[in-house]
Design an enzyme around this catalytic site. Sequence first.
Site, PDB file in Angstrom:
ATOM      1  N   ASP A   1       0.852  -1.184   0.000  1.00 30.61           N
ATOM      2  CA  ASP A   1       0.000   0.000   0.000  1.00 30.61           C
ATOM      3  C   ASP A   1       0.895   1.243   0.000  1.00 30.61           C
ATOM      4  O   ASP A   1       1.829   1.339   0.799  1.00 30.61           O
ATOM      5  CB  ASP A   1      -0.863  -0.059   1.278  1.00 30.61           C
ATOM      6  CG  ASP A   1      -2.013   0.922   1.271  1.00 30.61           C
ATOM      7  OD1 ASP A   1      -2.395   1.396   0.184  1.00 30.61           O
ATOM      8  OD2 ASP A   1      -2.557   1.195   2.365  1.00 30.61           O
TER       9      ASP A   1
ATOM     10  N   GLY B   1      -9.042   5.185   1.701  1.00 27.25           N
ATOM     11  CA  GLY B   1      -9.658   5.991   2.761  1.00 27.25           C
ATOM     12  C   GLY B   1     -11.145   5.751   2.869  1.00 27.25           C
ATOM     13  O   GLY B   1     -11.928   6.685   3.065  1.00 27.25           O
ATOM     14  N   ALA B   2     -11.564   4.476   2.781  1.00 19.98           N
ATOM     15  CA  ALA B   2     -12.995   4.173   2.676  1.00 19.98           C
ATOM     16  C   ALA B   2     -13.558   3.541   3.952  1.00 19.98           C
ATOM     17  O   ALA B   2     -14.520   2.795   3.893  1.00 19.98           O
ATOM     18  CB  ALA B   2     -13.241   3.270   1.465  1.00 19.98           C
ATOM     19  N   SER B   3     -12.952   3.860   5.095  1.00 21.87           N
ATOM     20  CA  SER B   3     -13.517   3.378   6.360  1.00 21.87           C
ATOM     21  C   SER B   3     -14.767   4.178   6.704  1.00 21.87           C
ATOM     22  O   SER B   3     -14.908   5.334   6.309  1.00 21.87           O
ATOM     23  CB  SER B   3     -12.492   3.520   7.493  1.00 21.87           C
ATOM     24  OG  SER B   3     -11.575   2.442   7.458  1.00 21.87           O
TER      25      SER B   3
HETATM   26 ZN   LIG Z   1      -4.431   5.063   0.838  1.00 19.79          ZN
END
Ligand SMILES: [Zn+2]
Length: 326
Positions: free
Chosen positions: A95, A228-230
């Site tokens: 990542d 950033g999809a929390s």
């Molecule tokens: Zn990221």
Amino acid sequence: MKKVHYSELGLVNTNAMFAAAMKEGFAVPAYNFNNMEQLQAIITGCAKSGSPVIIQVSGSARKYIGEPFLPHMAAAAVDLSKEIGLQIPIALHLDHGNSFELAKECIDSGFSSVMIDASHHSFEENIEMTKQVVDYAHQHDVTVEAELGVLAGIEDEVVAEKSTYTKPEEVKSFLEGTGVDSLAISIGTSHGAFKFKLEPGQEPPPLRFDILEEIEQLVPGFPIVLHGASSVPPEDIAKINKYGGQMDNTAGIPEEQLRRAAASAVCKVNIDSDGRLAMTATIREILSENPSEFDPRKYLGPAREELIKMVMYKNTHVLGSAGRVK
Ligand SMILES: [Zn+2]
């Protein structure tokens, strides 16, 4: 560093999983991990719900774990999935790789997929750095993710104060110039647990689905990635604060918007903060209610159970990846 190809570890690259995600209208979960318990929970949750999975580490998580451990942990993850009774496809992904050298090291040590994030450089430099990684990765059948546009927020060493939305008009020439396999875009998600500071009753701003749709039309069938999809569940924040924590009023991406994204060209959804919150909330509760407890198994074990539940919930109710592997 011992050289190993990911196929020897039982891993796969992301090509087949993204093709299935695109065709069937779901998103593959990409869960970050930093330790054994998190990895065990991710694999158990995904094998039990029949979901393909991308297990991912940032450069700093790789340092924290220790590079020699990772190939063994990935091979053990494959074995764990078999033991549970379902051999799900598992990709080991870097990542936010920030240099060719790091990407190469990962490829040489058993990663099946890497991200090169040169999004904070100029468009031309982004193309150049990405292409260099793609050329090396493809020689080893490793898939590459790149990024166009900048996400706000803090996650490990990735820091940006303001987000810059992806410009759809740049996407086609970027893909042609790099040969990359998937693309992370910026449409309003952000890194970390403090995505939006809201007043009580206020809703976070909606994702820019118009930008996503424009990109889908320009490059039909190309796999898109959401970072950033929390969702930053309020019940986890409340539990952390109840048991001695101190986290401000915060909110993440509403599940309804993630469901809509998963049904589109978005083939990979990154989830890191929600896993951290679930574990921390559980550990705080246990230590606070059992002040004399000092056996790590007694708090890490329940934290692992909580993370399994979270993974199964996301796969089943948000990403639609559950039941895709039979
Ligand atoms: Zn990221």
